[in-house]
Design a protein around this motif. Structure first.
Motif, PDB file in Angstrom:
ATOM      1  N   LEU A 205      13.543   0.852   5.998  1.00  0.00           N
ATOM      2  CA  LEU A 205      12.966  -0.367   5.431  1.00  0.00           C
ATOM      3  C   LEU A 205      14.061  -1.279   4.899  1.00  0.00           C
ATOM      4  N   ASP A 206      13.969  -2.564   5.231  1.00  0.00           N
ATOM      5  CA  ASP A 206      14.877  -3.540   4.645  1.00  0.00           C
ATOM      6  C   ASP A 206      14.644  -3.587   3.127  1.00  0.00           C
ATOM      7  N   PRO A 207      15.688  -3.756   2.326  1.00  0.00           N
ATOM      8  CA  PRO A 207      15.483  -3.800   0.868  1.00  0.00           C
ATOM      9  C   PRO A 207      14.449  -4.828   0.427  1.00  0.00           C
ATOM     10  N   ASN A 208      14.315  -5.914   1.204  1.00  0.00           N
ATOM     11  CA  ASN A 208      13.362  -6.969   0.843  1.00  0.00           C
ATOM     12  C   ASN A 208      12.118  -6.955   1.724  1.00  0.00           C
ATOM     13  N   VAL A 209      11.773  -5.791   2.252  1.00  0.00           N
ATOM     14  CA  VAL A 209      10.614  -5.684   3.129  1.00  0.00           C
ATOM     15  C   VAL A 209       9.346  -6.154   2.419  1.00  0.00           C
ATOM     16  N   VAL A 210       8.411  -6.697   3.208  1.00  0.00           N
ATOM     17  CA  VAL A 210       7.105  -7.110   2.680  1.00  0.00           C
ATOM     18  C   VAL A 210       6.018  -6.377   3.465  1.00  0.00           C
ATOM     19  N   TRP A 211       5.087  -5.787   2.743  1.00  0.00           N
ATOM     20  CA  TRP A 211       3.975  -5.028   3.332  1.00  0.00           C
ATOM     21  C   TRP A 211       2.699  -5.855   3.180  1.00  0.00           C
ATOM     22  N   HIS A 212       2.099  -6.231   4.308  1.00  0.00           N
ATOM     23  CA  HIS A 212       0.847  -6.988   4.316  1.00  0.00           C
ATOM     24  C   HIS A 212      -0.278  -6.075   4.796  1.00  0.00           C
ATOM     25  N   SER A 213      -1.459  -6.189   4.209  1.00  0.00           N
ATOM     26  CA  SER A 213      -2.579  -5.373   4.678  1.00  0.00           C
ATOM     27  C   SER A 213      -3.873  -6.164   4.606  1.00  0.00           C
ATOM     28  N   ASP A 214      -4.761  -5.865   5.536  1.00  0.00           N
ATOM     29  CA  ASP A 214      -6.027  -6.582   5.661  1.00  0.00           C
ATOM     30  C   ASP A 214      -7.145  -5.568   5.852  1.00  0.00           C
ATOM     31  N   GLY A 215      -7.925  -5.374   4.775  1.00  0.00           N
ATOM     32  CA  GLY A 215      -9.119  -4.530   4.863  1.00  0.00           C
ATOM     33  C   GLY A 215     -10.393  -5.339   4.814  1.00  0.00           C
ATOM     34  N   GLY A 216     -10.250  -6.645   4.552  1.00  0.00           N
ATOM     35  CA  GLY A 216     -11.401  -7.535   4.564  1.00  0.00           C
ATOM     36  C   GLY A 216     -12.456  -7.222   3.519  1.00  0.00           C
ATOM     37  N   GLY A 217     -12.108  -6.403   2.524  1.00  0.00           N
ATOM     38  CA  GLY A 217     -13.107  -6.018   1.544  1.00  0.00           C
ATOM     39  C   GLY A 217     -14.059  -4.955   2.067  1.00  0.00           C
ATOM     40  N   VAL A 218     -13.841  -4.520   3.324  1.00  0.00           N
ATOM     41  CA  VAL A 218     -14.701  -3.510   3.948  1.00  0.00           C
ATOM     42  C   VAL A 218     -14.151  -2.115   3.699  1.00  0.00           C
ATOM     43  N   VAL A 219     -12.832  -1.974   3.844  1.00  0.00           N
ATOM     44  CA  VAL A 219     -12.163  -0.705   3.551  1.00  0.00           C
ATOM     45  C   VAL A 219     -11.043  -0.985   2.553  1.00  0.00           C
ATOM     46  N   SER A 220     -10.538   0.062   1.937  1.00  0.00           N
ATOM     47  CA  SER A 220      -9.520  -0.087   0.903  1.00  0.00           C
ATOM     48  C   SER A 220      -8.211  -0.606   1.491  1.00  0.00           C
TER      49      SER A 220
END
Length: 303
Positions: A205-220
């Motif tokens: 992982l790059d030290p400045n990595v960004v983690w994006h996630s999309d559950g749409g309010g349907v799943v966690s």
């Protein structure tokens, strides 16, 4: 424009169906949603069926204009819906388990590859900028034709595309175009993740990595991006410890034509898709789509 009179004389369904794959690719790149793209195609078909086609020399160009204008209108309402979306809104991923390159004919229909990361960055553009960029840079449509679609001058359309490129460059993360390096980083991430190996994750992982996630309010899923390799590595290790059981598997796949991962149940049903940007051998961004409504088109692993 084509001078072939048979193009204008072709039955409306034949002319539309001959260009359906191309038009669907345009709509998906402009909207980032297959559902919205299908709605646009349905409306485009209705307009094409009822149009006076006697003066249409080039059905493909005509239909491209129709689809672009419909997408342009759709983008305004889509932005309002996405602002009210629970958590981050990410585009619907395209997943392929095939590794053979596309043929020239397929490339003409599908356009240049657009990564999930780039589709996410395109959300920052105005509808006009996005249309100009996608049509010209992805599908090689001329500025004269784009100008007709957007009711702008060719020069104004050229400036829209140029501004879009600058904004994409400013808003995007560092990434390399080397597929082997990209795949190696994805493989290292998968190996470290399944072991719950935080040190292994920190190494990829790059030290400045960004983690994006999309559950749409349907799943966690996280409602906001997670920044930094320390937080992301611990997040990933925690997710694996909590959710990964013996009947859960991880498979390599092409996600929007770039090496990525899917996690799946024992029967192959896909439960999540991971796409990455990679620079200098390290992951700079991860995009995780677990909203089941965005996974319905993905074939089960192994089929």
């Amino acid at each position: 424009m084509s001078d072939d009179p048979s193009a204008a004389a072709a039955p409306p369904q034949d002319a539309f169906e001959a260009n359906r794959t191309y038009l669907g690719s345009v709509a998906y790149r402009l909207l980032g949603s297959f559902t919205d793209a299908e709605d646009v195609l349905q409306e485009a078909w209705l307009r094409w069926r009822s149009a006076d086609r006697s003066g249409v020399a080039d059905p493909r160009a005509y239909l491209t204009t129709v689809v672009t204008r419909l997408c342009y209108d759709q983008l305004g309402s889509a932005r309002a819906r996405r602002e009210a979306y629970f958590g981050e809104w990410l585009p619907e991923p395209v997943v392929s388990y095939q590794v053979s390159p596309a043929s020239p004919d397929e490339l003409a229909e599908l356009g240049e590859s657009v990564s999930l990361a780039l589709l996410a960055v395109l959300e920052q553009l105005t509808p006009a900028e996005r249309a100009a960029f996608v049509l010209h840079d992805v599908f090689a449509v001329g500025f004269d034709e784009i100008a007709t679609s957007l009711d702008r001058s060719p020069e104004a359309t050229r400036q829209l595309a140029s501004r879009a490129r600058r904004r994409i460059k400013d808003g995007g993360r560092r990434a390399t175009a080397d597929p082997a390096e990209h795949r190696h980083a994805v493989e290292a991430f998968a190996a470290a993740s399944t072991r719950g190996d935080i040190e292994g994750l920190l190494a990829v992982l790059d030290p400045n990595v960004v983690w994006h996630s999309d559950g749409g309010g349907v799943v966690s899923a996280g409602a906001r991006p997670v920044f930094g390799s320390d937080k992301v590595s611990r997040l990933v290790a925690g997710l694996v410890a909590k959710w990964f059981t013996p009947d859960i598997g991880i498979a390599f796949a092409l996600v929007n034509d770039e090496p990525g991962l899917v996690w799946h149940q024992a029967d192959g049903t896909v439960g999540g898709v991971l796409a990455f940007t990679v620079a200098e051998g390290r992951i700079t961004e991860a995009y995780v789509v677990v909203n089941p409504e965005k996974l319905t088109r993905i074939a089960p692993v192994g089929r």
